[in-house]
Design a protein around this motif. Structure first.
Motif, PDB file in Angstrom:
ATOM      1  N   GLU A 146       0.839  -1.199   0.000  1.00  0.00           N
ATOM      2  CA  GLU A 146       0.000   0.000   0.000  1.00  0.00           C
ATOM      3  C   GLU A 146       0.874   1.248   0.000  1.00  0.00           C
ATOM      4  N   LEU A 147       0.557   2.188  -0.876  1.00  0.00           N
ATOM      5  CA  LEU A 147       1.206   3.497  -0.850  1.00  0.00           C
ATOM      6  C   LEU A 147       0.430   4.385   0.113  1.00  0.00           C
ATOM      7  N   ARG A 148       1.145   5.069   0.988  1.00  0.00           N
ATOM      8  CA  ARG A 148       0.483   5.994   1.908  1.00  0.00           C
ATOM      9  C   ARG A 148       1.129   7.369   1.791  1.00  0.00           C
ATOM     10  N   GLN A 149       0.286   8.379   1.819  1.00  0.00           N
ATOM     11  CA  GLN A 149       0.791   9.742   1.686  1.00  0.00           C
ATOM     12  C   GLN A 149       0.865  10.414   3.054  1.00  0.00           C
ATOM     13  N   GLU A 150       2.022  10.986   3.346  1.00  0.00           N
ATOM     14  CA  GLU A 150       2.217  11.695   4.607  1.00  0.00           C
ATOM     15  C   GLU A 150       1.371  12.969   4.526  1.00  0.00           C
ATOM     16  N   PRO A 151       0.464  13.191   5.493  1.00  0.00           N
ATOM     17  CA  PRO A 151      -0.512  14.279   5.330  1.00  0.00           C
ATOM     18  C   PRO A 151       0.097  15.683   5.311  1.00  0.00           C
ATOM     19  N   ILE A 152       1.244  15.880   5.968  1.00  0.00           N
ATOM     20  CA  ILE A 152       1.790  17.243   6.037  1.00  0.00           C
ATOM     21  C   ILE A 152       2.644  17.549   4.807  1.00  0.00           C
ATOM     22  N   THR A 153       3.599  16.680   4.491  1.00  0.00           N
ATOM     23  CA  THR A 153       4.539  16.966   3.405  1.00  0.00           C
ATOM     24  C   THR A 153       4.054  16.438   2.059  1.00  0.00           C
ATOM     25  N   ASN A 154       3.029  15.584   2.071  1.00  0.00           N
ATOM     26  CA  ASN A 154       2.552  14.916   0.850  1.00  0.00           C
ATOM     27  C   ASN A 154       3.549  13.922   0.263  1.00  0.00           C
ATOM     28  N   ASN A 155       4.608  13.595   0.990  1.00  0.00           N
ATOM     29  CA  ASN A 155       5.510  12.539   0.533  1.00  0.00           C
ATOM     30  C   ASN A 155       4.832  11.178   0.664  1.00  0.00           C
ATOM     31  N   TRP A 156       5.390  10.190  -0.035  1.00  0.00           N
ATOM     32  CA  TRP A 156       4.795   8.851  -0.032  1.00  0.00           C
ATOM     33  C   TRP A 156       5.719   7.830   0.611  1.00  0.00           C
ATOM     34  N   VAL A 157       5.112   6.828   1.233  1.00  0.00           N
ATOM     35  CA  VAL A 157       5.854   5.646   1.672  1.00  0.00           C
ATOM     36  C   VAL A 157       5.160   4.423   1.077  1.00  0.00           C
ATOM     37  N   ILE A 158       5.909   3.327   0.997  1.00  0.00           N
ATOM     38  CA  ILE A 158       5.304   2.049   0.610  1.00  0.00           C
ATOM     39  C   ILE A 158       5.273   1.159   1.850  1.00  0.00           C
ATOM     40  N   ILE A 159       4.084   0.755   2.266  1.00  0.00           N
ATOM     41  CA  ILE A 159       3.985  -0.249   3.325  1.00  0.00           C
ATOM     42  C   ILE A 159       4.004  -1.593   2.594  1.00  0.00           C
ATOM     43  N   ALA A 160       5.167  -2.255   2.673  1.00  0.00           N
ATOM     44  CA  ALA A 160       5.412  -3.428   1.825  1.00  0.00           C
ATOM     45  C   ALA A 160       4.935  -4.684   2.528  1.00  0.00           C
ATOM     46  N   THR A 161       3.651  -4.942   2.394  1.00  0.00           N
ATOM     47  CA  THR A 161       3.055  -6.076   3.106  1.00  0.00           C
ATOM     48  C   THR A 161       3.650  -7.415   2.688  1.00  0.00           C
ATOM     49  N   GLU A 162       4.188  -7.501   1.454  1.00  0.00           N
ATOM     50  CA  GLU A 162       4.805  -8.758   1.010  1.00  0.00           C
ATOM     51  C   GLU A 162       6.052  -9.060   1.836  1.00  0.00           C
ATOM     52  N   ARG A 163       6.567  -8.021   2.485  1.00  0.00           N
ATOM     53  CA  ARG A 163       7.799  -8.188   3.253  1.00  0.00           C
ATOM     54  C   ARG A 163       7.519  -8.054   4.746  1.00  0.00           C
ATOM     55  N   SER A 164       6.259  -8.168   5.125  1.00  0.00           N
ATOM     56  CA  SER A 164       5.813  -7.807   6.472  1.00  0.00           C
ATOM     57  C   SER A 164       6.746  -8.338   7.555  1.00  0.00           C
ATOM     58  N   LYS A 165       7.110  -7.451   8.449  1.00  0.00           N
ATOM     59  CA  LYS A 165       8.136  -7.772   9.429  1.00  0.00           C
ATOM     60  C   LYS A 165       7.651  -7.570  10.852  1.00  0.00           C
ATOM     61  N   ARG A 166       7.905  -8.594  11.678  1.00  0.00           N
ATOM     62  CA  ARG A 166       7.660  -8.457  13.108  1.00  0.00           C
ATOM     63  C   ARG A 166       9.000  -8.235  13.815  1.00  0.00           C
ATOM     64  N   PRO A 167       8.981  -7.923  15.113  1.00  0.00           N
ATOM     65  CA  PRO A 167      10.240  -7.554  15.771  1.00  0.00           C
ATOM     66  C   PRO A 167      11.358  -8.577  15.581  1.00  0.00           C
ATOM     67  N   SER A 168      11.048  -9.883  15.640  1.00  0.00           N
ATOM     68  CA  SER A 168      12.137 -10.866  15.577  1.00  0.00           C
ATOM     69  C   SER A 168      12.745 -10.970  14.180  1.00  0.00           C
ATOM     70  N   ASP A 169      12.119 -10.336  13.173  1.00  0.00           N
ATOM     71  CA  ASP A 169      12.721 -10.305  11.841  1.00  0.00           C
ATOM     72  C   ASP A 169      13.825  -9.255  11.744  1.00  0.00           C
ATOM     73  N   PHE A 170      13.975  -8.456  12.771  1.00  0.00           N
ATOM     74  CA  PHE A 170      15.044  -7.451  12.786  1.00  0.00           C
ATOM     75  C   PHE A 170      16.052  -7.857  13.853  1.00  0.00           C
TER      76      PHE A 170
END
Lengths: 353, 353
Positions: free
Chosen positions: B3-27
């Motif tokens: 999912e692409l999400r737009q930061e409401p203040i700056t209008n920049n975008w991020v990708i929430i990469a669900t295919e790579r979904s990570k929980r704490p132990s993945d880091f």
């Protein structure tokens, strides 16, 4: 004293931190432990990747078998998906208030495997192999231009784990996005403003100035110039730019592709020779889909060695601190003698300071 | 799908990469080897830093001797200098063509030593000590507001070598700049646009929405809210924001400072408990000098865990790929049981997925 420099296209600022001035030996690059051996990108392991999209391969060999020298496969964990039934403002979690805008993550994510040989790299490939890689970049770029809902095509290469490479087998990546990314908009707007005021492409002007000035030039051939940009964000940052005006990378012709291969190999050898094989990102900047013939934009390749850390100050301000003036970096890169780089370096440092 | 999400203040975008979904132990955070021992910031080594600018210390003790609990010194290698005779367009190399603009690197760069104890940290200090640190942040912020030619004051903290900390002794830093940095302009412009359209502070609206929604909240006290922002760039990114409208950090009052200390300590404990003490940047975002009472801006603190690598795609596009949805991150952070985090984590992951 330190100097603030403004990037001419985006108007962003960097700090050239002379109090922290750094020569190559101040960046002790630790060679990453290589796993070696066979990986999913190695010849003979074609079955361990998704089916190939396209490859350059020997006549008579079949897809997904050995016999290729450059091979493109879908990324197993795509950052953006080729297809999907997501709808804007809701895909992940059904959120749709005015403040929070979403867009389905539709796009494409390909891996361009640059060689069947796990242990090769841009600086050790044959010159012909490097050129073949860039032929594939152009092929994939041109192919994606025709995909529905693609607005921008980002080709890049992460070299070394610190620069984000999760697999050590030589590869580059292509991510196609359904919107024009903010960095691209920023460059387009800056270039457009200059064009309106001066009637010229700002990148063409930069090439002209860098050639006249000559202090920041790293390498030069018939079709390309390589230089450390005036407002370098990273130590030894190097841009490679076609001398002929071209907004979209898809417009590069065969003879230019060959000179691109030659200068990229030369620059990576100079960077590796000066800095002991540092991690780096190599990033294509090109016009958005449908703007390949724009008069004000000019595609180029940015090589960003990752020797410094982008930390709290940079995230808060967007101003990046660079401890190595590009004028010093260019001297090292130009004069690098890969046979005896340490001795050479001492002499050079005395010349610079 | 991603999912692409737009930061409401700056209008920049991020990708929430669900295919790579990570929980704490993945880091897998590797604990950095600590050098320990005595460093220039340790009690008893006051002579090894430049003379102190100010300190909180026991009555009767002298500057640059033991007896302090928070101590501010000039940075030995300042990114920007307090004084200098540089002139614009030329300082470093005399360059002054239209294309290339420079500014002398005048500003300030201070180190705020957060404790005499080398091995303490935000999550292990006494609550009182954390509050004292933020009293010093406010003191230095207010002092620098009156310095000539300062346009912006950036306070930040780098925790861990991967996040840019070159010394392990707990400290934060202040860099004062002679211009309004691009990230700050971007936020101001976005907030201004919203204010013109809606007549409200966008940050105040965000607080209201996050409280109503509640999924992304990490911690909450009388004066502050901590939440994982909708368009998080980093896994477990957490913002801490005053509930009362305040544009400039200098306006924080004593009772708010105490609640700031409490929530920062709580959040760092939750982050360390979930993620095994990850490297992070903690970055103050505040109004530029002279705008502390602006109606459209709202100061806040951003905590950016450095578990992912900003690589070629991000440098080319400005779109950051984040493998952990903030809604999942907030659950982990809220529910963290620092006594038994692994067991807890397994259960939580099943709830989330």
């Amino acid at each position: 004293m330190p100097e603030l420099r403004q990037e001419p296209i985006t108007n962003n600022w960097v700090i050239i931190a002379t109090e922290r001035s750094k020569r190559p030996s101040d960046f002790p690059v630790q060679q990453e432990k290589r796993k070696g051996g066979k990986c999913p990108f190695c010849e003979g392991n074609e079955g361990k990747t998704p089916p190939e999209i396209v490859s350059y391969r020997e006549g008579g060999t079949k897809a997904d078998t050995p016999g290729w020298w450059v091979r493109v496969v879908p990324n197993l964990f795509p950052a953006l998906s080729k297809t999907g039934n997501g709808v804007g403002n809701g895909g992940l979690d059904g959120e749709s208030v005015d403040l929070f805008v979403t867009k389905p993550g539709i796009g494409d994510h390909e891996v361009l495997v640059e060689s069947p040989d796990h242990n090769s790299s841009l600086d050790t490939h044959t010159p012909k192999q490097v050129i073949e890689i860039f032929y594939m970049w152009r092929d994939r770029y041109q192919a994606l231009l025709n995909e529905k809902s693609i607005k921008y095509i980002q080709i890049f290469k992460n070299e070394g784990a610190i620069a984000g490479a999760s697999l050590e087998h030589p590869h580059s990546q292509l991510i196609a996005t359904p919107l024009i990314p903010p960095v691209v908009s920023e460059e387009l707007n800056g270039a457009q403003e200059y064009y309106q005021q001066q009637g010229k492409c700002i990148y063409c002007e930069m090439i002209k100035h860098e050639k006249e000035d000559s202090r920041r030039i790293v390498a030069d051939n018939q079709d390309f110039l390589a230089f450390c940009p005036f407002a370098s964000r990273f130590p030894f940052e190097t841009w490679i730019i076609p001398k002929e005006h071209q907004a979209g990378f898809d417009l590069i012709n065969d003879s230019q592709l060959e000179n691109m291969g030659a200068i990229v190999q030369e620059v990576t050898r100079r960077i590796n020779g000066s800095l002991n094989g540092p991690p780096y990102n190599m990033v294509l900047h090109s016009a958005p889909v449908g703007n390949s013939d724009a008069a004000q934009y000019h595609w180029h390749l940015e090589i960003l060695p990752r020797l410094t850390i982008v930390a709290g100050f940079e995230w808060g301000t967007g101003i990046i601190i660079n401890p190595t003036p590009p004028e010093s970096a260019a001297i090292y890169l130009r004069e690098t003698n890969t046979d005896n780089s340490q001795e050479k370096e001492r002499t050079l440092w005395q010349q610079v300071h």
